[in-house]
Write an enzyme that holds these catalytic residues in place. Sequence first.
Site, mmCIF file in Angstrom:
data_model
loop_
_atom_site.group_PDB
_atom_site.id
_atom_site.type_symbol
_atom_site.label_atom_id
_atom_site.label_comp_id
_atom_site.label_asym_id
_atom_site.label_seq_id
_atom_site.Cartn_x
_atom_site.Cartn_y
_atom_site.Cartn_z
ATOM 1 N N HIS A 53 36.755 47.880 35.285
ATOM 2 C CA HIS A 53 36.280 48.763 36.353
ATOM 3 C C HIS A 53 37.029 50.099 36.313
ATOM 4 O O HIS A 53 36.444 51.170 36.371
ATOM 5 C CB HIS A 53 36.495 48.053 37.688
ATOM 6 C CG HIS A 53 37.840 47.384 37.806
ATOM 7 N ND1 HIS A 53 38.285 46.461 36.889
ATOM 8 C CD2 HIS A 53 38.854 47.538 38.676
ATOM 9 C CE1 HIS A 53 39.494 46.065 37.217
ATOM 10 N NE2 HIS A 53 39.872 46.705 38.302
ATOM 11 N N ASP A 66 40.857 53.945 44.276
ATOM 12 C CA ASP A 66 41.013 52.722 45.050
ATOM 13 C C ASP A 66 40.179 51.621 44.397
ATOM 14 O O ASP A 66 39.088 51.891 43.898
ATOM 15 C CB ASP A 66 40.573 52.939 46.500
ATOM 16 C CG ASP A 66 41.291 51.989 47.437
ATOM 17 O OD1 ASP A 66 42.526 51.985 47.443
ATOM 18 O OD2 ASP A 66 40.613 51.220 48.143
ATOM 19 N N GLY A 124 47.478 41.175 39.800
ATOM 20 C CA GLY A 124 46.530 40.862 40.874
ATOM 21 C C GLY A 124 45.706 39.610 40.589
ATOM 22 O O GLY A 124 46.238 38.550 40.274
ATOM 23 N N TYR A 125 44.399 39.760 40.651
ATOM 24 C CA TYR A 125 43.481 38.616 40.521
ATOM 25 C C TYR A 125 43.088 38.333 39.072
ATOM 26 O O TYR A 125 42.193 37.521 38.832
ATOM 27 C CB TYR A 125 42.219 38.890 41.340
ATOM 28 C CG TYR A 125 42.473 39.070 42.827
ATOM 29 C CD1 TYR A 125 42.419 37.983 43.695
ATOM 30 C CD2 TYR A 125 42.782 40.318 43.363
ATOM 31 C CE1 TYR A 125 42.659 38.139 45.060
ATOM 32 C CE2 TYR A 125 43.019 40.487 44.718
ATOM 33 C CZ TYR A 125 42.957 39.396 45.566
ATOM 34 O OH TYR A 125 43.199 39.559 46.904
ATOM 35 N N LYS A 128 50.889 55.155 36.648
ATOM 36 C CA LYS A 128 49.484 55.566 36.657
ATOM 37 C C LYS A 128 49.348 57.039 36.271
ATOM 38 O O LYS A 128 48.373 57.429 35.666
ATOM 39 C CB LYS A 128 48.878 55.351 38.053
ATOM 40 C CG LYS A 128 48.542 53.897 38.361
ATOM 41 C CD LYS A 128 47.682 53.794 39.611
ATOM 42 C CE LYS A 128 47.299 52.352 39.919
ATOM 43 N NZ LYS A 128 46.536 52.227 41.160
HETATM 44 P P1 ITT Z 1 48.207 51.764 44.505
HETATM 45 O O1 ITT Z 1 49.629 51.833 44.952
HETATM 46 O O2 ITT Z 1 47.917 52.682 43.360
HETATM 47 O O3 ITT Z 1 47.210 51.942 45.648
HETATM 48 P P2 ITT Z 1 47.325 48.988 44.507
HETATM 49 O O4 ITT Z 1 48.117 47.781 44.169
HETATM 50 O O5 ITT Z 1 46.866 49.152 45.936
HETATM 51 O O6 ITT Z 1 48.045 50.284 43.923
HETATM 52 P P3 ITT Z 1 44.546 49.176 43.722
HETATM 53 O O7 ITT Z 1 44.189 50.003 44.915
HETATM 54 O O8 ITT Z 1 44.115 49.674 42.390
HETATM 55 O O9 ITT Z 1 46.097 48.921 43.553
HETATM 56 O O10 ITT Z 1 43.958 47.714 43.931
HETATM 57 C C1 ITT Z 1 44.057 46.986 45.166
HETATM 58 C C2 ITT Z 1 44.220 45.512 44.874
HETATM 59 O O11 ITT Z 1 43.047 45.033 44.185
HETATM 60 C C3 ITT Z 1 45.387 45.206 43.951
HETATM 61 O O12 ITT Z 1 46.590 45.051 44.669
HETATM 62 C C4 ITT Z 1 44.922 43.917 43.289
HETATM 63 O O13 ITT Z 1 45.176 42.810 44.137
HETATM 64 C C5 ITT Z 1 43.412 44.114 43.177
HETATM 65 N N1 ITT Z 1 43.058 44.683 41.857
HETATM 66 C C6 ITT Z 1 42.665 45.964 41.617
HETATM 67 N N2 ITT Z 1 42.455 46.158 40.313
HETATM 68 C C7 ITT Z 1 42.752 44.991 39.710
HETATM 69 C C8 ITT Z 1 42.753 44.555 38.367
HETATM 70 O O14 ITT Z 1 42.435 45.375 37.372
HETATM 71 N N3 ITT Z 1 43.098 43.302 38.114
HETATM 72 C C9 ITT Z 1 43.437 42.455 39.093
HETATM 73 N N4 ITT Z 1 43.478 42.776 40.376
HETATM 74 C C10 ITT Z 1 43.136 44.045 40.703
#
Ligand code: ITT
Length: 197
Positions: free
Chosen positions: A182, A75, A155-156, A18
């Site tokens: 987003h 976040d 993720g999703y 990142k």
């Molecule tokens: P950090 O270590 O940077 O906090 P993280 O995995 O917690 O990484 P985020 O806070 O960006 O990442 O997002 C939290 C969760 O939301 C992430 O684990 C996914 O399950 C979901 N998510 C966020 N952005 C997404 C995306 O672009 N596509 C799919 N799922 C997403």
Amino acid sequence: MISLKRYQLVFATANANKISEINAILMFTPVTVVSMADIGCTDDIPETQPTIQGNAIQKAEYLHQKYQVDCFSEDSGLEIDALKGEPGVHSAYYAGNRDAQQNMNLVLTKLGRKRKRTARFRTVIALILDGKQHLFEGICEGTIRLKPSGTGGFGYDPIFQPNGFDKTFGELPAETKNRISHRAKAVQQLYDFLQVL
Ligand code: ITT
């Protein structure tokens, strides 16, 4: 090399990818982004707030209070209307253990065959510069598919279809996601703000 950048910002993330990604985006701003490790911080910053915005603020404030540095955090989460905004702030650990497959399965089980499937990804960036807080938000509206499709993203992504497309984030090319997501929208706002410093 002499740096002509006027500001150094610490990014409150443990994810090195990142950092390089955002440094590339912020290339033409007066800002250099460095990691928590660069300032000797190996803390696991608490994320205990009930909202995505609250967690973003908590992470930036933690670094600012402990190290007196200019910094920002990010976040994100998925909000599904028929699930009253869940998984939201719990997106990463929704099914208990940070497993994307299990998280998606839980969402699909809870949604069943409900017709109302509207949802959005939300990213909040909290910046603390010269002791002042600034918030930037990016939202990507879409719908939740009946079953996963595609293997791209993370993720999703395989169950989320952004509005205006007939493919999920898991099926769309990364360049498309990175243009409309987003996160892209929130980072663009941060960029616009930093460019005119
Ligand atoms: P950090 O270590 O940077 O906090 P993280 O995995 O917690 O990484 P985020 O806070 O960006 O990442 O997002 C939290 C969760 O939301 C992430 O684990 C996914 O399950 C979901 N998510 C966020 N952005 C997404 C995306 O672009 N596509 C799919 N799922 C997403």
